[in-house]
Write a protein that holds these residues in place. Structure first.
Motif, mmCIF file in Angstrom:
data_model
loop_
_atom_site.group_PDB
_atom_site.id
_atom_site.type_symbol
_atom_site.label_atom_id
_atom_site.label_comp_id
_atom_site.label_asym_id
_atom_site.label_seq_id
_atom_site.Cartn_x
_atom_site.Cartn_y
_atom_site.Cartn_z
ATOM 1 N N CYS B 102 0.854 -1.183 0.000
ATOM 2 C CA CYS B 102 0.000 0.000 0.000
ATOM 3 C C CYS B 102 0.895 1.240 0.000
ATOM 4 O O CYS B 102 0.791 2.083 -0.869
ATOM 5 N N ASP B 269 -9.089 -3.729 -8.948
ATOM 6 C CA ASP B 269 -8.301 -3.763 -7.707
ATOM 7 C C ASP B 269 -9.121 -4.478 -6.633
ATOM 8 O O ASP B 269 -9.906 -3.848 -5.918
ATOM 9 N N SER B 271 -8.130 -5.714 -3.913
ATOM 10 C CA SER B 271 -7.637 -5.474 -2.554
ATOM 11 C C SER B 271 -8.461 -4.390 -1.865
ATOM 12 O O SER B 271 -8.966 -4.582 -0.760
ATOM 13 N N HIS B 272 -8.579 -3.222 -2.512
ATOM 14 C CA HIS B 272 -9.377 -2.155 -1.909
ATOM 15 C C HIS B 272 -10.871 -2.466 -1.985
ATOM 16 O O HIS B 272 -11.642 -2.050 -1.126
ATOM 17 N N PRO B 277 -8.266 -10.382 2.573
ATOM 18 C CA PRO B 277 -7.368 -11.293 1.844
ATOM 19 C C PRO B 277 -8.032 -12.614 1.462
ATOM 20 O O PRO B 277 -7.642 -13.231 0.474
ATOM 21 N N ILE B 280 -9.780 -11.840 -1.922
ATOM 22 C CA ILE B 280 -9.018 -11.240 -3.021
ATOM 23 C C ILE B 280 -8.698 -12.233 -4.152
ATOM 24 O O ILE B 280 -8.939 -11.933 -5.324
ATOM 25 N N VAL B 297 -3.064 -5.722 -7.101
ATOM 26 C CA VAL B 297 -3.145 -6.417 -5.811
ATOM 27 C C VAL B 297 -2.104 -5.874 -4.841
ATOM 28 O O VAL B 297 -0.940 -5.688 -5.202
ATOM 29 N N GLU B 298 -2.528 -5.645 -3.612
ATOM 30 C CA GLU B 298 -1.570 -5.243 -2.585
ATOM 31 C C GLU B 298 -0.897 -6.474 -1.998
ATOM 32 O O GLU B 298 -1.560 -7.434 -1.612
ATOM 33 N N GLN B 312 -5.354 -5.880 4.416
ATOM 34 C CA GLN B 312 -5.873 -6.302 3.115
ATOM 35 C C GLN B 312 -4.782 -6.803 2.169
ATOM 36 O O GLN B 312 -5.074 -7.167 1.027
ATOM 37 N N ALA B 313 -3.543 -6.849 2.617
ATOM 38 C CA ALA B 313 -2.440 -7.293 1.747
ATOM 39 C C ALA B 313 -2.327 -8.818 1.724
ATOM 40 O O ALA B 313 -2.556 -9.493 2.717
ATOM 41 N N LEU B 314 -1.955 -9.335 0.549
ATOM 42 C CA LEU B 314 -1.641 -10.761 0.438
ATOM 43 C C LEU B 314 -0.177 -10.975 0.813
ATOM 44 O O LEU B 314 0.667 -10.114 0.562
ATOM 45 N N TYR B 319 0.362 -14.634 -3.234
ATOM 46 C CA TYR B 319 0.317 -13.908 -4.508
ATOM 47 C C TYR B 319 0.889 -14.763 -5.632
ATOM 48 O O TYR B 319 0.351 -14.794 -6.749
#
Lengths: 340, 340, 340, 340
Positions: B102, B269, B271-272, B277, B280, B297-298, B312-314, B319
């Motif tokens: 992010c 997107d 992620s947002h 996760p 996603i 993708v974050e 919210q990040a992988l 990934y």
């Protein structure tokens, strides 16, 4: 802050969560239930604000229990804030009656409209010189020329003025001419602009974004307050919804909702909220009964020739009639319309 | 443009409407029905754009029949626009795989993440140096220092970069370091910013606002295009809704909806859009099946220590796994992931 | 359950809250922080379900931590439920391909459509005999006559059938002819109807209400399950939103969202979700990539003469083409389309 | 009806559209513009209602110009309808003050509450005997026993009664005991139920669905009116939105919006709309200022022990205080509160 752990969290995972909390100088407090373990976090909740605790393995939910805004909160000031624009007081029982055309289109037409609304009882004159338009091909406002006209007409009628500022680079220019900045709905989360008007020290009329919650609105006010400018007036102007017969949905309950959580004044703009002149008068009256600190209405002597948002403007005689009604309501409710 | 008159319109009112149309150099065309009279307006509909026809007495409804955007429209270009960022092609069957944290938080951590996503197959590196945060007390980004780190890490891994610009005054600075501007959801209708990136000539990743319709999104793209910058990539990232178990509601149908109306590429997107996760990966796959020109993708190697939007990040291995799945889908659907 | 007390709660008020909890046979667990006191409640959270704890003086917030549904929850069954309709299996990797006209309009036309969709690969035939129409003046369905036609055509092509039931008094009648009940979006919270189909033991296709959250949908499934009928298939069909270019907004993330929380199968209906044939095929493909257990598509050989929702129907050749694409995706993703 | 053709429609396609219109006994009226051809359709627009014209090749858009409801429309009756419940008149300046608990929980408690609200000035007693609950495990109402209690207590205090009916099979039973049916938000489009109360001839309080537009609400009223029951009172009770600090969003503008389009009375229910006792009084006052024909408020002497929706109930003294305020507003606005 309360942290709920997943049902099958391992002891190692739980220890890791507890460690993270202690690393931040906070004190975890464990409650082990039949189905879930919860951790109450004691100490300054703000330290946890930026912490992505939900990303830690084993964490199911993170529930903040404190409000994320401070300077805007009712806890910060039990007393209602009264903002002064020119000599007009807003808040604490005194109401702003803001009226004028959507856009400044010329000196003559603004003078005519201002004469009408002043006579009807409006105490602040509005008019846009920089216009946020959905289409790049629509009229974008008269710019500095419009600011000058607004200032001159305001002076002639003894009315302080409010006008929109859209770009941090315009703040200084707008401050030179107007008595209050307006931050439009589209810019409610334009944080650089909020910081800039926060430093400018003139009153700010902050309109609620089209998909902003009441909390989001108060967080945006916090941006202005945090820069040292305490003169923020909030404005409910409708939010996006599935209802397609009105331009937006006027969230009337935002008025008492804000007043319960914050000491800042809040006014209502039924013109943008409904987009329909047939609904504006009753929504203006309802706003006063709901406890609003003012009403913002677009008025134009010839809506069909207005360069921007003509269809939602009231004609001057309709505005004068509405003002009579609003005055009667204000009287019953013990409110006053501030003198200019 | 079609104008519907109210049932009891007088002949004088009708004449007045017809006069207004003729004054604009247009030709009215009358159809008198049993219950309503309608007027078809022939000629350049854009002349009527700024006209508040609904404010004229006797007018019940004004129905535009032309789309209000031109340069963004499918009629303007039958062929899909292909935008090139560094050497990565986006559109016309070629897909952008944008990944990264992010926010840029430091050189080391960004290097680590970039290494992972590059290896997995991502072709554009993302990372925010200026962060729009709801709270003034949250981490606001590393600024120019962050831009430098992003550029350097991008170069090391041979990946072009994208980063958010929030203020028209930052456009020049950001252009010096990044390969593509990102306009965030909160600034989709920050028209001065749109004009500024329109003049900057670098590609623009324009995210859909939280309460923007597909038409609003295309109108905002039109602002950039109208300044002479044809390199616009749209991005669906979820809109506000009543559903409270996801951060936003991913409007997947926006992908084919945009493609039918416009020649511009559109990516998704997830992620947002979801903020979760666990949702996603399937939403990333669905985006490709829906026809998106890329996925954003974050990814973070330690979401729990991320300074912004960590939850919210992988993780990099997740990934990499997702990328394998996306590649399989791309192959079946005859799409390619652009080389860096 | 977590109970957060207001900052200025008196000791007497706090005692009163604790007493109420103990009266219910539950154990309160106190955590006193700097700014707030919180009470964790240990024991069967369901006892508190009907309790209006928020109405007690001193209580600021009540935060449930358990999900309010049980039989529908993933905790109740780790394994995916597989529902069997006729010989068609739905769930656990097997997909339902439901197709047919919006309404049954006659034997000949249904036969024609059924022949087409069967040949393309559909495994369940749909068609409404009782139609919920916004207007009392619109076609309301053929009633029992329609049910007979649907059954007969289904038998001819060896396809099990699904049809809507709107009134508890029709449940027995519909059960006599159809293989699966459909509960439409408008009746998702028609609780008497849910109880009635819960007792009828035939599979139920439960469509998400237009303003229902995923949790609401699962609570409605719980009504059917609680009556002893375990054969519930959920259906995402779009929710109301501000976007006005599609009929509803397809919430694609509901697919993995449901799958994470529940063991029940979920399919997607892109026809009602979008209302636009140009968007249906890509949304059908995206649904499969998102992990849906099936796709529900309206097909009509002459949409322009259909008596209900014609404009959103695909033509048979377009459906056949789409099915080829869906089969390819299913193969890549390791899913199968159930045999009839 | 206006039909807009696509830019590249062939003459044959256009002829086909014209033929379809003529087949329905209507007269097409062609306007050929520079960019688009439009067809005005003259004659009874209702004939086109069920016609899926949008499905015809070459058709881009179909724009209805007539309202789809008739009996509910302002055109049908210029004069405000006045509905009489017991001896209470609603509409045309006379207001209903409906109060009582969410659910009937027993004779003693209802008697106590009724005594309080009657004394404060309420003129209709409410209380649910059949309760639509999201969870199958929540209290579902006392059924017939509750109806009896409500009738008896209503008689004792000389107040007519209103109670919810959820199932067409209960209509007869409910009609035996209550003076007015309530159709809840969840059943606003339960068309079989609407038909049944339409045949029952008792007044119907029709609540707006959580995602219903004002037009949808009026179409549902049309179902009741079309069965021969003219005694319909509409009720705004909030719609679903993204705002998470209130239970629903009260669409105050629905009051004048309905009044402009329809002759039917409309009241407001701020209890369900906000779900928060701190917001109810100001929203009740605002409703009167907005022009509502009544206010519906939940009152309970012990909200914390209520079996349903306790947290949103006002205490009797708060209700009495609110009533004083509402009476003052009614007086200023020239409205009367109907006698029982």
């Amino acid at each position: 802050m309360i942290i709920v752990l997943k049902p099958n969290t391992t002891p190692a995972e739980m220890e890791h969560v507890l460690d993270r909390i202690r690393e931040l100088g906070l004190k975890p407090h464990l409650s082990q239930g039949e189905h879930r373990t919860i951790i109450g976090v004691i100490g300054d909740e703000n330290k946890l604000q930026a912490e992505p605790l939900e990303a830690i393995a084993g964490v199911e939910q993170v529930l903040p229990i404190m409000k994320p805004f401070k300077l805007a909160s009712r806890e910060f000031s039990k007393q209602d804030t009264i903002v002064t624009v020119g000599r007009v007081k807003i808040g604490g029982g005194a109401m702003a009656m803001i009226a004028g055309p959507c856009a400044v289109e010329g000196a003559e037409i603004l003078d005519e409209i201002a004469g009408h609304v002043k006579k009807a009882g409006a105490n602040i004159l509005r008019g846009g010189a920089f216009k946020p338009r959905t289409s790049p091909y629509s009229f974008q406002g008269m710019g500095e020329e419009g600011l000058k006209i607004l200032r001159d007409v305001g002076r002639k009628y003894g009315m302080p003025t409010v006008t929109e500022v859209m770009d941090p680079r315009q703040v200084e220019l707008v401050a030179r001419y107007a008595d209050m900045f307006q931050i439009g709905a589209r810019n409610m989360q334009n944080f650089d602009l909020l910081k800039e008007v926060g430093q400018a020290k003139k009153p700010v009329l902050l309109k609620r974004g089209m998909s902003a919650t009441v909390k989001d609105l108060l967080m945006s006010a916090e941006y202005v307050l945090a820069e040292g400018n305490p003169n923020v007036i909030l404005c409910e102007r409708g939010v996006r919804s599935f209802e397609d017969s009105t331009r937006n949905m006027l969230d009337m309950s935002a008025v008492p909702n804000v007043k319960g959580q914050s000491h800042l004044p809040i006014i209502v703009d039924p013109s943008h909220a409904t987009g329909r002149p047939d609904l504006i008068p009753s929504m203006a009256c309802a706003s006063i009964a709901a406890g609003a600190d003012g009403v913002h209405v677009e008025v134009h002597s010839c809506p069909e020739k207005a360069l921007s948002d003509g269809p939602q403007a009231l004609l001057p005689p309709r505005y004068a009639e509405l003002m009579l009604q609003m005055k009667k309501l204000a009287e019953v409710l013990g409110k006053t319309i501030s003198k200019t």
